[in-house]
Design a protein around this motif. Structure first.
Motif, PDB file in Angstrom:
ATOM      1  N   MET A 162      24.924 -34.149   3.368  1.00 49.15           N
ATOM      2  CA  MET A 162      25.413 -33.314   4.395  1.00 49.15           C
ATOM      3  C   MET A 162      24.155 -32.860   5.325  1.00 49.15           C
ATOM      4  SD  MET A 162      27.775 -29.793   2.668  1.00 49.15           S
ATOM      5  CE  MET A 162      27.873 -29.313   4.436  1.00 49.15           C
ATOM      6  N   ILE A 163      23.073 -32.278   4.370  1.00 52.11           N
ATOM      7  CA  ILE A 163      21.558 -31.779   4.983  1.00 52.11           C
ATOM      8  C   ILE A 163      21.030 -33.021   5.720  1.00 52.11           C
ATOM      9  CG2 ILE A 163      19.397 -31.209   4.285  1.00 52.11           C
ATOM     10  CD1 ILE A 163      20.573 -29.649   1.698  1.00 52.11           C
ATOM     11  N   MET A 164      20.621 -34.288   4.976  1.00 53.18           N
ATOM     12  CA  MET A 164      20.312 -35.350   5.795  1.00 53.18           C
ATOM     13  C   MET A 164      20.944 -35.967   7.547  1.00 53.18           C
ATOM     14  SD  MET A 164      18.394 -37.613   2.461  1.00 53.18           S
ATOM     15  CE  MET A 164      20.017 -38.293   1.961  1.00 53.18           C
ATOM     16  N   THR A 165      22.446 -35.718   6.771  1.00 53.20           N
ATOM     17  CA  THR A 165      23.109 -36.217   8.249  1.00 53.20           C
ATOM     18  C   THR A 165      23.277 -35.388   9.078  1.00 53.20           C
ATOM     19  OG1 THR A 165      25.014 -35.632   7.271  1.00 53.20           O
ATOM     20  CG2 THR A 165      24.353 -37.662   6.974  1.00 53.20           C
ATOM     21  N   ALA A 166      22.759 -33.562   9.316  1.00 48.26           N
ATOM     22  CA  ALA A 166      23.043 -32.883   9.554  1.00 48.26           C
ATOM     23  C   ALA A 166      24.249 -32.430  10.562  1.00 48.26           C
ATOM     24  CB  ALA A 166      21.942 -33.002  10.407  1.00 48.26           C
ATOM     25  N   GLY A 167      25.734 -33.581   9.639  1.00 49.40           N
ATOM     26  CA  GLY A 167      26.531 -33.039  10.057  1.00 49.40           C
ATOM     27  C   GLY A 167      28.002 -32.310   9.700  1.00 49.40           C
ATOM     28  N   MET A 168      28.528 -31.524   9.932  1.00 47.92           N
ATOM     29  CA  MET A 168      29.625 -31.557   9.461  1.00 47.92           C
ATOM     30  C   MET A 168      30.256 -31.419   9.041  1.00 47.92           C
ATOM     31  SD  MET A 168      30.335 -28.492  13.388  1.00 47.92           S
ATOM     32  CE  MET A 168      30.810 -29.960  14.744  1.00 47.92           C
ATOM     33  N   VAL A 169      31.578 -30.301   8.208  1.00 49.62           N
ATOM     34  CA  VAL A 169      32.278 -30.714   7.308  1.00 49.62           C
ATOM     35  C   VAL A 169      33.852 -29.553   7.065  1.00 49.62           C
ATOM     36  CG1 VAL A 169      31.113 -31.838   5.008  1.00 49.62           C
ATOM     37  CG2 VAL A 169      31.736 -29.748   5.188  1.00 49.62           C
TER      38      VAL A 169
END
Length: 260
Positions: A162-169
Motif C-alpha cells: 500500500m505504501i510503495m504503490t501509493a494506491g487506494m484500497v
C-alpha cells in the motif's frame, strides 16, 4: 467550546467530533489538528461521555490527507518537528486515550486521514470509503504513524504494498485485511456507530480504559504486555466498578458502573 474547523456534539453518553472542512475534503491543517486535540481532551475529561465517534462532514471524505500547502517548503528539521508535534497532539494522543474512539470512515481516508483512523480503537467504514497512504507519490513517507500502525493491522507485506504503490484500497479489501472492523452503507454509518458505542458504554469505563492501556502495551518496545496485563488485572480488583460488576452479576441484575 467554539471551533473553526470541527463540530462537536454529545448524545446518550457518546461524544461526536466532525471534521468540517468540506471545501478541502476535510484535510488536516495545523489549526484543525489543534482543534481536534482540544475536542478529544475535553470529551475525554467529561465523565458523561463513555465513547467518542469521529467522522468527516459530507459524504465524500473522512479526511483526504494533510494540507500540503502548509508544509511544501519545509526543511528537514521543520518536517521532523511537524511529525513529532502531530504525534503528540493527535495521533498518539488518540491511540492512548482512556475513552474508546470509533472512526466513522465516510469516503476518502488518505494519508493523515487514514493515519487518524488507524490511531482510533475501532474503524467502521461506509461502502464508498477508499483508503490509502499516497505520500511516496509526493516524495515523502507517512509521518503520522502510518508506517507503524498499518503493518500492525494488515501485516508487513500488505502495508509495504500500500505504501510503495501509493494506491487506494476499497472496503472489501480493507475488511478482508483487517484494516476496518465493519463496512456498512453510507446511510447506516452513524447509526451503526451509535449502536456499537452504546454496547461499549454499558460496560465498566475503568476496565475499558485499562484494557486500552494494556493492549497498547503489547505493541510498545521494551514493555512486557503480559506483565502489564497482570498488573492491570490486579488494579481492577481495587475499583468500585469491579465491586459493582461482580455484585450485580451475583444479584442477577444489570450493573450500574460508577466509573471509579
Amino acid at each position: 467550546m467554539s471551533f473553526n474547523n470541527i463540530i462537536t456534539t454529545t448524545e446518550n453518553q457518546i461524544g461526536f467530533i466532525t471534521i468540517n472542512r468540506p471545501s478541502k475534503l476535510n484535510a488536516l491543517n495545523k489549526e484543525t489538528i489543534q482543534e481536534v486535540h482540544e475536542a478529544f481532551e475535553s470529551l475525554d475529561a467529561d465523565a458523561a461521555v463513555q465513547v467518542i465517534v469521529i467522522t468527516g462532514s459530507g459524504e465524500k471524505a473522512f479526511v483526504a490527507g494533510a494540507d500540503i500547502a502548509e508544509f511544501s517548503n519545509f526543511s528537514e528539521t521543520e518536517g521532523a518537528e511537524l511529525a513529532a508535534k502531530g504525534h503528540q497532539l493527535l495521533f498518539d494522543f488518540v491511540a492512548n486515550l482512556a475513552t474508546p474512539v470509533i472512526a466513522a470512515v465516510n469516503g476518502f481516508a488518505l494519508g493523515g486521514g487514514l493515519e487518524l483512523a488507524m490511531a482510533c480503537h475501532i474503524r467502521v467504514a461506509s461502502d464508498n470509503a477508499r483508503m490509502g497512504l499516497p505520500e511516496v507519490s509526493l516524495g515523502v513517507i507517512p509521518g503520522y504513524g502510518g508506517t507503524q500502525r498499518l503493518p500492525q493491522l494488515v501485516g508487513k507485506g500488505r502495508a509495504l504494498e500500500m505504501i510503495m504503490t501509493a494506491g487506494m484500497v476499497g472496503t472489501e479489501q480493507a475488511l478482508m485485511w483487517g484494516l476496518v472492523n465493519h463496512v456498512v452503507t453510507q446511510e447506516e454509518l452513524l447509526p451503526f456507530c451509535k449502536t456499537l458505542a452504546a454496547k461499549i458504554a454499558k460496560n465498566s469505563p475503568v476496565a475499558i480504559s485499562k484494557a486500552i492501556e494494556v493492549v497498547n502495551a503489547g505493541y510498545t518496545d521494551g514493555v512486557n504486555g503480559f506483565e502489564t496485563e497482570i498488573e492491570g488485572f490486579g488494579y481492577c480488583f481495587g475499583t468500585e466498578d469491579f465491586k459493582e460488576g461482580t455484585t450485580a452479576f451475583l444479584e442477577k441484575r444489570k450493573a450500574d458502573f460508577p466509573g471509579k
